[in-house]
Design a protein around this motif. Structure first.
Motif: not given
Length: 620
Positions: A252-277
């Motif tokens: 509950n207290d971990t989301l105080c920073q800005d996100e490092i990536t944001t994406a829209a994902i279709r339910p039921g389909k495999g999505a790939t998210l890349s983590i910034p270097e």
């Protein structure tokens, strides 16, 4: 799957034990219902903390009852759903809401959820009635090491509700489940989300979906996450936050920073998210970095986390197959952990008790726990994730009564002589019942699905010492299809069928065999040294493989074993060890700590020293 609003139903429930499996409607329809008393959920009736302290027998039925009055205007049945969750109920149960049957569940170790919205009354009364039937060790169902007549290596059977019960109010369109798979080599995570209201195509497995020409795909054909500007109401918005070390109370207290990536994902389909270097941090027992994330689907919002880590087998510089963690050789020094407590049996008396066991083993220098004979509450795996403890997860054994002359004594001799035994002897291995075999396969599937997202789990263990073992190769292949990202220890102890990722042996008697193997070698049980401290023991009887009368003698013998046998085995190819065991359990007094968790029985500094030598010997 953390949501902001939920209702904890742990606490005092009415209970009744009857000699009939038939619902006593003549009582339930009247104002008078002859309960035996009250039971403290989530402790089984056999556990002292339940305040019942009575053994449920196979021909009896345990009934639970509780009525919940929801606050006025808290639920809009046209736009919201009310979900009822059970962490685990041992062994078979039926659920009734307001005198109507809702659902049936079989299996004492796995969670289940049911939608009860259509069964509640207009005034938001939720009257819950649950019936429980437990065959314990008289049938083929999974039971771990429970036994109606406890003794030796088998422990007090428990029954009924033994994990948390809770309710959630969710929107009509809500997130059903999430599957997250890290790809450490490429700094990616693969995410699949299923929702409640999508079409069957949206909720299908990604393996059965062919991306359309309009979809952006990677080299494996996996659908990549859409950028946020392509979102619509049917997509799930995923936000990933910087890696953190989580505290015990959760996300509950971990989301105080800005996100490092944001994406829209279709339910039921495999999505790939890349983590910034610049945000890439690997999960290890020493530094258990976790990435919090949030998912938004319409009005539904959940929190979760994942880790970047890879655990596999590779050929090391010494030409032995070794366990690797994040592409580096990594020795796994573990402890057998069966998760029994004197006051709660299967259920820890508190969250702090779960944390204590993990912390105590880390302080002694261990980096792995083999969860043996049970599937633990989800909270325990969360603590392993955040504290940095590798986990080997057993499937609780089942089958008919075991032939110990065969699966214990003769098997030990045959294993030492390196005489293989096929798993075709269904009667000797206690797996003659076809329904029992199918139920086992169903339980394996549900266990892997339930625990899949925990980064601490690195190995699945389907069979232990031939107890209910069958079709080992097929079961191993099935688990690998369910979860290609983890290892499988197909047959812990003996009755190895030459399959799986690990050649797994137990060593309590005779000499330690060192077989030639193209799989990684693991000493998946050893030790069993017994010391009873009367003021901290549950029983007068003592069960153990070698008995001692003082802590000094126990520590000295452990040191000789480590020096003469265990540490030298690393140079012969062994890459993991599992000491028996974390704590005493009833007559079994071979724990590192006592059953009441008040005494460490060996000199902690000596145990730490040998664990350090054991892990360093891989690199020396």
């Amino acid at each position: 799957m953390v949501r902001r609003h939920w209702i904890n139903l742990n606490g005092m429930w009415d209970y009744l034990i009857t000699d009939s499996r038939i619902l006593p409607w003549q009582f339930y329809k009247s104002e008078y219902f002859p309960f035996d008393g009250q039971i403290l959920v989530p402790f089984s009736p056999e556990a002292p903390l339940s305040q019942v302290k009575r053994q449920l027998l196979p021909d009896e039925t345990l009934w639970y009852s509780r009525t919940i009055q929801l606050p006025e205007n808290c639920l809009n049945t046209e736009s919201q759903r009310l979900l009822l969750h059970f962490g685990a109920v041992d062994q078979i149960c039926s659920v009734y809401i307001n005198r109507k049957f809702v659902t049936y569940h079989k299996g004492g170790y796995l969670p289940f959820t049911t939608d009860i919205t259509d069964f509640i009354t207009e005034d938001l009364t939720v009257s819950i009635l649950i019936s429980v039937h437990d065959f314990s060790d008289t049938s083929y169902h999974a039971r771990g090491k429970q036994q109606l007549k406890r003794g030796g290596m088998f422990y007090t059977a428990q029954s009924g509700i033994w994990q948390t019960v809770w309710m959630e109010i969710v929107p009509n369109k809500y997130i059903r489940d999430v599957r997250v798979t890290p790809d450490w080599d490429n700094s990616l995570v693969r995410m699949r989300i299923r929702v409640s209201s999508a079409s069957s195509a949206e909720n299908a497995s990604p393996a059965h979906i062919s991306p359309t020409a309009a979809d952006q795909t990677d080299s494996q054909g996996t659908v990549l996450a859409f950028s946020p500007d392509r979102q619509n109401s049917s997509n799930v918005i995923c936000k990933v936050y910087p890696p953190v070390f989580l505290e015990a109370d959760g996300l509950n207290d971990t989301l105080c920073q800005d996100e490092i990536t944001t994406a829209a994902i279709r339910p039921g389909k495999g999505a790939t998210l890349s983590i910034p270097e610049n945000m890439q941090k690997s999960w290890t027992p020493k530094e258990p970095w976790l990435y919090p994330y949030s998912l938004e689907y319409g009005k539904d919002r959940i929190l979760g986390y994942f880790a970047l880590r890879k655990c596999d087998v590779q050929i090391a510089d010494d030409n032995y197959p070794r366990f690797f963690l994040n592409n580096q050789p990594y020795f796994q020094s573990g402890v057998l952990d069966q998760g029994y407590w004197p006051d709660g049996l299967y259920t820890a008396p508190s969250d702090e008790a779960l944390i204590y066991d993990i912390r105590a083993m880390k302080d002694l220098g261990f980096n792995m726990l083999r969860k043996h004979g049970k599937i633990e509450t989800d909270r325990w795996y969360f603590h392993c994730d955040r504290m940095g403890m590798l986990v080997w997860q057993d499937m609780p054994n089942g089958g008919s009564s075991y032939h110990h002359w065969f699966v214990t004594y003769l098997a030990t001799l045959l294993n030492w002589m390196r005489i293989p035994v096929k798993d075709l002897h269904a009667r000797l291995l206690s797996r003659t019942d076809e329904f029992g075999r199918q139920e086992y396969i169903d339980d394996i599937r549900d266990m892997v699905r339930t625990l899949y997202n925990h980064p601490s789990i690195v190995t699945w263990v389907p069979f232990n010492e031939g107890w209910g073992q069958f079709s080992t190769k097929k079961v191993t292949d099935f688990i690998h299809r369910l979860d290609p990202s983890r290892l499988v220890d197909s047959a812990s102890g003996w009755f190895d069928q030459g399959c799986g990722d690990i050649n797994s042996l137990h060593y309590y008697f005779l000499g330690l065999p060192v077989p030639e193997s193209d799989r990684v070698l693991a000493l998946s049980e050893f030790g069993g040294y017994s010391l009873r401290l009367p003021e901290h023991s549950a029983c007068k009887n003592i069960y153990g493989y070698k008995k001692f009368t003082t802590s000094e003698a126990l520590t000295d013998s452990f040191s000789r074993l480590m020096e003469n046998t265990i540490v030298p085995s690393v140079k012969k190819g062994y890459s993991a060890t599992v000491f028996t065991q974390l704590s005493d359990i009833e007559e079994e007094t071979n724990g590192l700590i006592t059953y009441d968790r008040k005494k460490i029985k060996m000199n902690p500094l000596i145990v730490q020293k040998w664990n350090t030598k054991l892990k360093k010997s891989l690199h020396s």
